[in-house]
Design a protein around this motif. Structure first.
Motif, PDB file in Angstrom:
ATOM      1  N   ALA A   1       5.822 -42.478  23.082  1.00  0.00           N
ATOM      2  CA  ALA A   1       5.130 -41.808  24.184  1.00  0.00           C
ATOM      3  C   ALA A   1       4.355 -40.572  23.727  1.00  0.00           C
ATOM      4  N   PRO A   2       4.952 -39.636  22.960  1.00  0.00           N
ATOM      5  CA  PRO A   2       4.161 -38.464  22.540  1.00  0.00           C
ATOM      6  C   PRO A   2       3.032 -38.820  21.584  1.00  0.00           C
ATOM      7  N   VAL A   3       3.201 -39.864  20.780  1.00  0.00           N
ATOM      8  CA  VAL A   3       2.128 -40.288  19.875  1.00  0.00           C
ATOM      9  C   VAL A   3       0.948 -40.815  20.691  1.00  0.00           C
ATOM     10  N   TYR A   4       1.246 -41.662  21.658  1.00  0.00           N
ATOM     11  CA  TYR A   4       0.211 -42.238  22.524  1.00  0.00           C
ATOM     12  C   TYR A   4      -0.539 -41.142  23.274  1.00  0.00           C
ATOM     13  N   LEU A   5       0.199 -40.221  23.891  1.00  0.00           N
ATOM     14  CA  LEU A   5      -0.444 -39.176  24.683  1.00  0.00           C
ATOM     15  C   LEU A   5      -1.179 -38.176  23.791  1.00  0.00           C
TER      16      LEU A   5
ATOM     17  N   THR B   1      -2.618 -38.891  20.896  1.00  0.00           N
ATOM     18  CA  THR B   1      -3.837 -39.566  20.436  1.00  0.00           C
ATOM     19  C   THR B   1      -4.921 -39.494  21.495  1.00  0.00           C
ATOM     20  N   TRP B   2      -4.552 -39.778  22.743  1.00  0.00           N
ATOM     21  CA  TRP B   2      -5.563 -39.808  23.800  1.00  0.00           C
ATOM     22  C   TRP B   2      -6.025 -38.404  24.200  1.00  0.00           C
ATOM     23  N   THR B   3      -5.156 -37.421  24.050  1.00  0.00           N
ATOM     24  CA  THR B   3      -5.599 -36.046  24.291  1.00  0.00           C
ATOM     25  C   THR B   3      -6.662 -35.645  23.279  1.00  0.00           C
ATOM     26  N   ALA B   4      -6.416 -35.967  22.015  1.00  0.00           N
ATOM     27  CA  ALA B   4      -7.390 -35.649  20.972  1.00  0.00           C
ATOM     28  C   ALA B   4      -8.707 -36.375  21.199  1.00  0.00           C
ATOM     29  N   LEU B   5      -8.645 -37.667  21.538  1.00  0.00           N
ATOM     30  CA  LEU B   5      -9.864 -38.426  21.782  1.00  0.00           C
ATOM     31  C   LEU B   5     -10.634 -37.880  22.977  1.00  0.00           C
ATOM     32  N   THR B   6      -9.920 -37.459  24.015  1.00  0.00           N
ATOM     33  CA  THR B   6     -10.580 -36.895  25.197  1.00  0.00           C
ATOM     34  C   THR B   6     -11.306 -35.604  24.853  1.00  0.00           C
ATOM     35  N   LEU B   7     -10.670 -34.750  24.059  1.00  0.00           N
ATOM     36  CA  LEU B   7     -11.310 -33.494  23.651  1.00  0.00           C
ATOM     37  C   LEU B   7     -12.558 -33.752  22.812  1.00  0.00           C
ATOM     38  N   LEU B   8     -12.518 -34.802  21.995  1.00  0.00           N
ATOM     39  CA  LEU B   8     -13.671 -35.118  21.151  1.00  0.00           C
ATOM     40  C   LEU B   8     -14.818 -35.733  21.944  1.00  0.00           C
ATOM     41  N   ARG B   9     -14.470 -36.531  22.961  1.00  0.00           N
ATOM     42  CA  ARG B   9     -15.490 -37.321  23.652  1.00  0.00           C
ATOM     43  C   ARG B   9     -16.080 -36.654  24.887  1.00  0.00           C
ATOM     44  N   THR B  10     -15.327 -35.783  25.539  1.00  0.00           N
ATOM     45  CA  THR B  10     -15.740 -35.264  26.841  1.00  0.00           C
ATOM     46  C   THR B  10     -16.598 -34.021  26.673  1.00  0.00           C
ATOM     47  N   ARG B  11     -17.783 -34.063  27.252  1.00  0.00           N
ATOM     48  CA  ARG B  11     -18.723 -32.947  27.160  1.00  0.00           C
ATOM     49  C   ARG B  11     -18.779 -32.134  28.454  1.00  0.00           C
ATOM     50  N   SER B  12     -18.042 -32.557  29.448  1.00  0.00           N
ATOM     51  CA  SER B  12     -18.071 -31.897  30.751  1.00  0.00           C
ATOM     52  C   SER B  12     -16.875 -30.963  30.895  1.00  0.00           C
ATOM     53  N   ALA B  13     -17.159 -29.669  31.083  1.00  0.00           N
ATOM     54  CA  ALA B  13     -16.067 -28.710  31.282  1.00  0.00           C
ATOM     55  C   ALA B  13     -15.292 -28.997  32.576  1.00  0.00           C
TER      56      ALA B  13
ATOM     57  N   MET C   1       1.899 -56.448  19.452  1.00  0.00           N
ATOM     58  CA  MET C   1       0.627 -55.799  19.741  1.00  0.00           C
ATOM     59  C   MET C   1      -0.018 -55.270  18.466  1.00  0.00           C
ATOM     60  N   ALA C   2       0.790 -54.741  17.560  1.00  0.00           N
ATOM     61  CA  ALA C   2       0.253 -54.261  16.292  1.00  0.00           C
ATOM     62  C   ALA C   2      -0.381 -55.404  15.503  1.00  0.00           C
ATOM     63  N   ARG C   3       0.271 -56.566  15.511  1.00  0.00           N
ATOM     64  CA  ARG C   3      -0.281 -57.721  14.789  1.00  0.00           C
ATOM     65  C   ARG C   3      -1.568 -58.214  15.438  1.00  0.00           C
ATOM     66  N   LEU C   4      -1.712 -57.988  16.733  1.00  0.00           N
ATOM     67  CA  LEU C   4      -2.944 -58.361  17.428  1.00  0.00           C
ATOM     68  C   LEU C   4      -4.052 -57.316  17.245  1.00  0.00           C
ATOM     69  N   GLY C   5      -3.734 -56.222  16.564  1.00  0.00           N
ATOM     70  CA  GLY C   5      -4.764 -55.245  16.240  1.00  0.00           C
ATOM     71  C   GLY C   5      -4.785 -54.006  17.104  1.00  0.00           C
ATOM     72  N   ARG C   6      -3.848 -53.895  18.066  1.00  0.00           N
ATOM     73  CA  ARG C   6      -3.853 -52.693  18.912  1.00  0.00           C
ATOM     74  C   ARG C   6      -2.427 -52.302  19.288  1.00  0.00           C
ATOM     75  N   PRO C   7      -1.726 -51.575  18.415  1.00  0.00           N
ATOM     76  CA  PRO C   7      -0.398 -51.090  18.778  1.00  0.00           C
ATOM     77  C   PRO C   7      -0.516 -50.116  19.941  1.00  0.00           C
ATOM     78  N   PRO C   8       0.546 -49.991  20.745  1.00  0.00           N
ATOM     79  CA  PRO C   8       0.444 -49.157  21.961  1.00  0.00           C
ATOM     80  C   PRO C   8       0.560 -47.660  21.665  1.00  0.00           C
ATOM     81  N   VAL C   9      -0.287 -47.192  20.760  1.00  0.00           N
ATOM     82  CA  VAL C   9      -0.404 -45.745  20.512  1.00  0.00           C
ATOM     83  C   VAL C   9      -1.851 -45.301  20.680  1.00  0.00           C
ATOM     84  N   ILE C  10      -2.752 -46.264  21.039  1.00  0.00           N
ATOM     85  CA  ILE C  10      -4.151 -45.953  21.273  1.00  0.00           C
ATOM     86  C   ILE C  10      -4.742 -46.970  22.239  1.00  0.00           C
TER      87      ILE C  10
END
Length: 294
Positions: free
Chosen positions: A235-239, A241-253, A285-294
């Motif tokens: 759970a903390p790895v997943y959250l 990862t997505w927090t970091a991606l959101t900070l990188l991708r979002t340009r709207s304050a 899921m990892a073998r299918l190419g998308r483990p549940p951490v992203i």
């Protein structure tokens, strides 16, 4: 198995009558007709609907229950008829550009009793598929089909037998990530998810952030997903990862403020019963190419 009977569910808020009429016409043109068609008026009156085709039923909801709640209402109505094996959900501003979609769906389910979910390809009027509509990581080719770990909300097919086993959509999610919650439950119960790019739903090119509540609900529901479905160490790895991606991708304050407000809401509010997926599902899921951490 015998040939599956297809039922169609469409949600509408009454704001796209022309697009809805065109979609229903494309459903009626299928060379293997749907057994049932249910149109759910999600907080809008039935009187705003265009004329419905034969074997179509309208369901009026007094308030907007969101994507998850509206689709559950459609599913319940189709269950009442008792003559649908595969449920096809379609966005009300989509269009089936080929006449053999339901026949192909029937072929897929008839060939594999373990098939739970089939994801369509979403393409605009030029045939272009946005990267976010390819349900796998590291794939720039929208024509590459096969087993995946998630599916597209705008156009997909669901086994009714699967839904009987795993349950329906998570009502409280309202909008965003409801597909992921359902997909993870399906995989954890042993069902397959397949991306079939030959099944096309034409849909206008849009940004998900056009919805006013998109940022808040995206963050809240992602936290709920982790709390409901992930083994505790992931759970903390997943959250994170997505927090970091959101900070990188979002340009709207304002968007970021809404996102972090939704994240906090997800942490402090209940999200239903916790049923984490098995570690064997994580590995699958990892073998299918998308483990549940992203």
């Amino acid at each position: 198995m015998s040939r599956p009977r297809v039922g169609v569910a469409v949600l509408t808020r009454g704001t796209r009558p022309d697009e809805l009429r065109a979609l229903l016409d494309s459903v009626a043109r299928q060379d293997c007709p749907a057994t049932r068609v249910v149109v759910v008026c999600n907080g809008s009156p039935v009187s705003e609907l265009p004329e419905l085709p034969d074997r179509a039923t309208a369901v009026e909801l007094p308030e907007n229950l969101g994507v998850a709640g509206g689709r559950n209402a459609a599913m319940a109505r189709l269950r009442e008829f008792g003559d649908v094996d595969v449920l096809v959900d379609l966005d009300d501003d989509g269009l089936l550009i080929a006449a053999d979609v339901f026949r192909r769906i029937g072929d897929l389910y008839a060939a594999d009793p373990e098939l739970g979910i089939v994801s369509f390809r979403i393409a605009d009027e030029t045939g272009f598929t946005q990267r976010r509509h390819v349900p796998r990581l590291r794939s720039g080719d929208p024509m590459r089909g096969g087993p995946v770990t998630t599916f597209l909300g705008g156009g997909h097919a669901l086994s009714m037998a699967m839904l009987d086993r795993i349950g329906g959509w998570p009502d409280d999610f309202f909008l965003t990530h409801e597909e992921t919650d359902l997909a993870w439950r399906a995989l954890d119960s042993g069902w397959k998810i397949v991306y079939a790019p030959e099944l096309v739903l034409q849909h206008p090119r849009t940004s998900p952030a056009r919805h006013a509540e998109y940022y808040r609900m995206t963050a809240r529901n992602r936290v709920w997903l982790a709390k409901r479905r992930l083994p505790a160490p992931l759970a903390p790895v997943y959250l994170g990862t997505w927090t970091a991606l959101t900070l990188l991708r979002t340009r709207s304050a304002p968007g970021l403020r809404a996102w972090f407000g939704g994240f906090a809401e997800g942490v402090r509010t209940p999200c239903g019963k916790r049923r984490p997926m098995r570690w064997s599902t994580v590995w699958r899921m990892a073998r299918l190419g998308r483990p549940p951490v992203i």
